[in-house]
Design a protein around this motif. Structure first.
Motif, PDB file in Angstrom:
ATOM      1  N   SER A 144       0.834  -1.197   0.000  1.00 58.99           N
ATOM      2  CA  SER A 144       0.000   0.000   0.000  1.00 58.99           C
ATOM      3  C   SER A 144       0.865   1.242   0.000  1.00 58.99           C
ATOM      4  N   SER A 145       0.332   2.297  -0.546  1.00 57.83           N
ATOM      5  CA  SER A 145       1.043   3.564  -0.630  1.00 57.83           C
ATOM      6  C   SER A 145       1.202   4.176   0.745  1.00 57.83           C
ATOM      7  N   ASP A 146       2.293   4.956   0.932  1.00 56.25           N
ATOM      8  CA  ASP A 146       2.516   5.678   2.179  1.00 56.25           C
ATOM      9  C   ASP A 146       1.656   6.924   2.282  1.00 56.25           C
ATOM     10  N   LEU A 147       1.051   7.321   1.181  1.00 52.65           N
ATOM     11  CA  LEU A 147       0.221   8.523   1.215  1.00 52.65           C
ATOM     12  C   LEU A 147      -1.048   8.258   2.013  1.00 52.65           C
ATOM     13  N   PRO A 148      -1.524   9.221   2.812  1.00 49.14           N
ATOM     14  CA  PRO A 148      -2.751   9.007   3.603  1.00 49.14           C
ATOM     15  C   PRO A 148      -3.966   8.869   2.711  1.00 49.14           C
ATOM     16  N   ALA A 149      -4.868   7.990   3.106  1.00 46.24           N
ATOM     17  CA  ALA A 149      -6.100   7.813   2.341  1.00 46.24           C
ATOM     18  C   ALA A 149      -7.023   9.001   2.577  1.00 46.24           C
ATOM     19  N   MET A 150      -8.019   9.136   1.702  1.00 44.13           N
ATOM     20  CA  MET A 150      -9.004  10.192   1.906  1.00 44.13           C
ATOM     21  C   MET A 150      -9.724   9.962   3.225  1.00 44.13           C
ATOM     22  N   ASP A 151      -9.983  11.034   3.958  1.00 45.93           N
ATOM     23  CA  ASP A 151     -10.497  10.929   5.318  1.00 45.93           C
ATOM     24  C   ASP A 151     -11.803  10.138   5.380  1.00 45.93           C
ATOM     25  N   GLN A 152     -12.716  10.393   4.426  1.00 46.79           N
ATOM     26  CA  GLN A 152     -14.044   9.779   4.500  1.00 46.79           C
ATOM     27  C   GLN A 152     -14.046   8.307   4.093  1.00 46.79           C
ATOM     28  N   VAL A 153     -12.956   7.811   3.488  1.00 48.57           N
ATOM     29  CA  VAL A 153     -12.932   6.397   3.082  1.00 48.57           C
ATOM     30  C   VAL A 153     -11.996   5.581   3.975  1.00 48.57           C
ATOM     31  N   ARG A 154     -11.516   6.157   5.065  1.00 48.98           N
ATOM     32  CA  ARG A 154     -10.731   5.379   6.029  1.00 48.98           C
ATOM     33  C   ARG A 154     -11.623   4.313   6.656  1.00 48.98           C
ATOM     34  N   ARG A 155     -11.081   3.109   6.799  1.00 46.64           N
ATOM     35  CA  ARG A 155     -11.885   1.981   7.281  1.00 46.64           C
ATOM     36  C   ARG A 155     -11.337   1.470   8.614  1.00 46.64           C
ATOM     37  N   PHE A 156     -12.263   1.052   9.464  1.00 46.58           N
ATOM     38  CA  PHE A 156     -11.925   0.504  10.779  1.00 46.58           C
ATOM     39  C   PHE A 156     -12.673  -0.815  10.965  1.00 46.58           C
ATOM     40  N   GLU A 157     -12.094  -1.695  11.783  1.00 46.52           N
ATOM     41  CA  GLU A 157     -12.796  -2.913  12.204  1.00 46.52           C
ATOM     42  C   GLU A 157     -12.885  -2.896  13.723  1.00 46.52           C
ATOM     43  N   GLY A 158     -14.032  -3.300  14.260  1.00 47.01           N
ATOM     44  CA  GLY A 158     -14.167  -3.255  15.704  1.00 47.01           C
ATOM     45  C   GLY A 158     -15.560  -3.620  16.182  1.00 47.01           C
ATOM     46  N   ILE A 159     -15.808  -3.237  17.446  1.00 48.01           N
ATOM     47  CA  ILE A 159     -17.039  -3.621  18.136  1.00 48.01           C
ATOM     48  C   ILE A 159     -17.746  -2.358  18.620  1.00 48.01           C
ATOM     49  N   TRP A 160     -19.045  -2.285  18.373  1.00 46.18           N
ATOM     50  CA  TRP A 160     -19.897  -1.252  18.978  1.00 46.18           C
ATOM     51  C   TRP A 160     -21.081  -1.969  19.628  1.00 46.18           C
ATOM     52  N   THR A 161     -21.255  -1.748  20.953  1.00 49.42           N
ATOM     53  CA  THR A 161     -22.280  -2.499  21.658  1.00 49.42           C
ATOM     54  C   THR A 161     -22.780  -1.717  22.861  1.00 49.42           C
ATOM     55  N   PHE A 162     -24.030  -2.082  23.325  1.00 52.23           N
ATOM     56  CA  PHE A 162     -24.593  -1.564  24.570  1.00 52.23           C
ATOM     57  C   PHE A 162     -24.430  -2.584  25.717  1.00 52.23           C
ATOM     58  N   ASP A 163     -23.754  -3.673  25.417  1.00 53.60           N
ATOM     59  CA  ASP A 163     -23.607  -4.738  26.409  1.00 53.60           C
ATOM     60  C   ASP A 163     -22.697  -4.259  27.537  1.00 53.60           C
ATOM     61  N   ARG A 164     -23.206  -4.335  28.788  1.00 53.37           N
ATOM     62  CA  ARG A 164     -22.426  -3.836  29.924  1.00 53.37           C
ATOM     63  C   ARG A 164     -21.179  -4.686  30.149  1.00 53.37           C
ATOM     64  N   GLU A 165     -21.284  -5.996  29.969  1.00 57.35           N
ATOM     65  CA  GLU A 165     -20.135  -6.871  30.197  1.00 57.35           C
ATOM     66  C   GLU A 165     -18.984  -6.493  29.266  1.00 57.35           C
ATOM     67  N   VAL A 166     -19.310  -6.304  27.978  1.00 59.18           N
ATOM     68  CA  VAL A 166     -18.267  -5.949  27.007  1.00 59.18           C
ATOM     69  C   VAL A 166     -17.705  -4.567  27.330  1.00 59.18           C
TER      70      VAL A 166
END
Length: 671
Positions: A144-166
């Motif tokens: 991949s290029s060292d140049l930064p990607a466009m801000d709006q197309v940056r991608r993340f992987e992760g968790i979004w939850t309301f679970d209190r345990e998590v």
């Protein structure tokens, strides 16, 4: 200090049943703002932990965390410092981690309250390889290029939850790291663990989804508006580029301003859907202009060919003075119109040509006014920024086109001058070779004969001397003509202008001609000059020179049995015209202007039967022009004779002397 492990990886190891999802940066921004709004809308005092990748991202949200800190004492903000971000306990706790820490690739937000809990824990994914042209990637390895990607197309992987345990598990992982970065916060962190991370049996969170929904809808609407605005901007940019490209293409295909303006007025008028589009040329000093190019979009009266007054139009005068565009959405309410007094030429013009909205843009190049672009609407109309920018771009292109056309025309003139200069050089070489070499050869032969033949008869010796003197005089005249023409063309002549009678100058020139030609049979020369002609405003010495050269020229090409006539008459009330007519060889009609060029020889420099340098008529033209007159030739053709005319201004009559004032005293009236 740098921790190489990822919070997201630690969470997935601790709770393997979780499955991360893919989020775009815009989605995470909306979710984060919705979670923060939940805090601001509630009344509880939750635990808040926010981890930003860089200080610059934190700076965008710092004002929100100042408001959150007013609701709760347990606020922790982490970021990699770039300028002045540091470990601090001010409004809330700030934790600065090393830029090489894995946290610099992650984005976390955890909120745990008495009635609800939510968390967002994400890791940024590497940008997709950037293609380079049609083949390969940004580098040879395919990485991949060292140049930064466009801000709006940056991608993340992760968790979004309301679970209190998590949420509690994520908070625990982050608090552990905060303890490592800032061990002095251990008592405060232990208080947070005791208060927020203890899971009570049967505890059920009561989450109000309204703030989330409202925030997400608002963000979606704002995104749609921005997208629509971007589409409009792209469409306007595409339209502007298409018009500019069409005009640029016209410039490349033709440097004729007429072709360029026709394309511009048609494309601009059709693109903006105006009632009338006008383009015309004018200068800042012009009082009026003629409408040359027009586009009609509505059934309104055409203006092409009309004379447009610039002096009486206050709107156009303001554009000329300010060198800036003016646009009027509604004529009736504009100060330019309301300030005009009845009857006003501007108001009459507006009513006559059905103008309800008006846009005027100057065509400029480096501050120099070259023309105008006008747009008319038959109904009130408000011009938007994209349309104004388009008109400005077109006006700029037209200014460049006009300058390029002028430069091309000047280049053509320069090429013609260079061609004429090259012909002059060739003629100069031929004239110099013939007119100088021939008399020099004759003089050399005569002098060598006199030296080598001491016993030469006296009569033959005199012939040799006369021949050498004649050719020496011929060379002197050639050099003198060169010097005279050089002085005249360089402007180094001081004119001594005074009122003189034309008869006196003609008599002097006739005397000079007869003296120089006393050994030749001259044609019959007559002068027909009225004695009541007014005086001419001239330099007598130079005028005699002109007359003498014209008469020499007439005698040279006229047989001794022919006739040469000199006439003078008034031409109107400001000029006197002098004509030298001969019955000699004549001039071809297509050569009547060429004869006044330098080194012109009708028979060619080396094949002529009559002597001369070909500079006489060029000298005459320079003198007459310098004296404020004109000179030209007329002839019916070969062997039909010729007439040379020139004009000179009539001298102004001196003013009448003032009448003497009577010194006789008036008698006083008796009292």
């Amino acid at each position: 200090m740098s921790i190489p492990t990822s919070v997201l990886e630690d969470l997935l190891q601790a709770l393997p049943h979780l499955h991360p999802q893919i989020y775009f940066k815009a989605s995470l921004t909306a979710l984060s703002h919705a979670i923060e709004d939940q805090i601001l809308a509630g009344s509880s005092e939750p635990l808040v932990i926010a981890s930003f990748q860089r200080e610059r991202f934190y700076r965008q949200e710092a004002h929100r965390y100042l408001r959150i800190a007013e609701r709760t004492q347990q606020v922790y903000v982490l970021a990699a410092p770039e300028t002045d971000f540091k470990n601090c306990s001010d409004h809330y706790e700030t934790i600065a981690f090393d830029p090489t820490d894995r946290l610099s690739h992650e984005w976390h937000l955890v909120v745990i309250g008495a009635q609800y809990a939510t968390c967002l824990v994400c890791r940024e994914r590497e940008a997709l390889p950037q293609p380079l042209g049609k083949h390969g990637f940004a580098n040879k390895s395919g990485k991949s290029s060292d140049l930064p990607a466009m801000d709006q197309v940056r991608r993340f992987e992760g968790i979004w939850t309301f679970d209190r345990e998590v949420s509690c598990k994520v908070a625990e992982l982050l608090l552990d790291r905060i303890s490592i970065y800032r061990p002095e916060l251990t008592p405060k962190i232990e208080q947070a663990r005791t208060q927020f991370l203890t899971l009570l049996p049967g505890k059920t969170d009561s989450v109000d989804p309204d703030p989330f929904a409202e925030r997400l809808v608002t963000y979606l609407q704002a995104g749609q508006y921005k997208l629509l605005k971007a589409y409009r901007s792209i469409a306007a940019q595409e339209q502007r580029e298409r018009l500019v490209n069409s005009i640029t293409t016209a410039i490349r295909q033709s440097l004729n301003p007429d072709d360029i303006f026709k394309v511009a007025v048609r494309e601009l008028g059709a693109s903006l859907k105006v009632s009338r589009c006008l383009i015309y040329r004018c200068k800042a000093t012009d009082t009026k202009a003629t409408i040359q190019y027009e586009f009609l979009g509505d059934p309104v009266q055409p203006l092409k060919g009309q004379v447009w007054s610039l002096q009486d139009n206050s709107l156009l005068q303001e554009v000329i003075q300010r060198r800036e565009r003016i646009d009027i959405a509604a004529i009736e309410a504009d100060p330019h119109i309301t300030a005009a007094e009845e009857p006003s030429p501007l108001i009459e013009l507006i009513n006559r040509w059905q103008i309800s909205a008006w846009l005027v843009a100057p065509v400029l190049y480096q501050g120099r006014l070259l023309g105008m672009v006008e747009l008319h609407q038959s109904t009130p109309y408000r011009w938007i920024e994209e349309e104004l920018a388009l008109v400005d771009a077109i006006a700029t292109q037209l200014g460049v086109a006009l300058i390029q056309a002028e430069a091309y025309a000047n280049l053509e003139d320069l090429n013609q001058q260079l061609e004429a200069l090259d012909r002059t050089r060739s003629n100069l070489v031929a004239i110099t070779g013939h007119e100088l070499r021939t008399p020099l050869s004759t003089i050399q032969v005569c002098l060598e004969s006199l030296v080598s033949e001491p016993d030469m008869p006296l009569e033959l010796r005199q012939i040799m001397l006369d021949t050498a003197l004649t050719d020496a005089e011929r060379m002197r005249k050639l050099v003198q003509d060169f010097l005279t023409l050089s002085r005249l063309e360089s402007g180094r002549v001081e004119w001594h202008v005074e009122p003189l009678p034309i008869q006196e100058c003609i008599d002097l020139s006739l005397s000079n001609v007869r003296t120089r030609q006393r050994h030749h049979d001259l044609p019959n020369i007559t002068a027909q000059v009225s004695s009541d002609l007014p005086l001419v405003k001239t330099d007598g010495e130079w005028l005699v020179e002109v007359l003498a050269k014209l008469m020499d020229n007439a005698c040279k090409f006229t047989e001794s049995t022919g006739k040469v006539t000199i006439e003078a008459r008034t031409r109107g009330d400001r000029m006197i015209e002098v004509t030298v007519t001969d019955t000699g060889r004549g001039i071809e009609p297509n050569r009547l202007e060429t004869v006044f060029e330098r080194f012109y020889q009708e028979e060619g420099a080396l094949r002529r039967t009559a002597g001369g340098t070909g500079l006489g008529l060029a000298i005459c033209r320079q003198i007459i022009t310098g004296l404020g007159g004109e000179i030209w030739a007329e002839s019916a053709g070969r062997d039909q004779g010729s007439q040379f005319h020139f004009t000179l201004p009539i001298a102004e009559e001196p003013p009448e002397p003032p009448k003497p004032v009577s010194t006789k005293k008036k008698s006083k009236r008796s009292g």
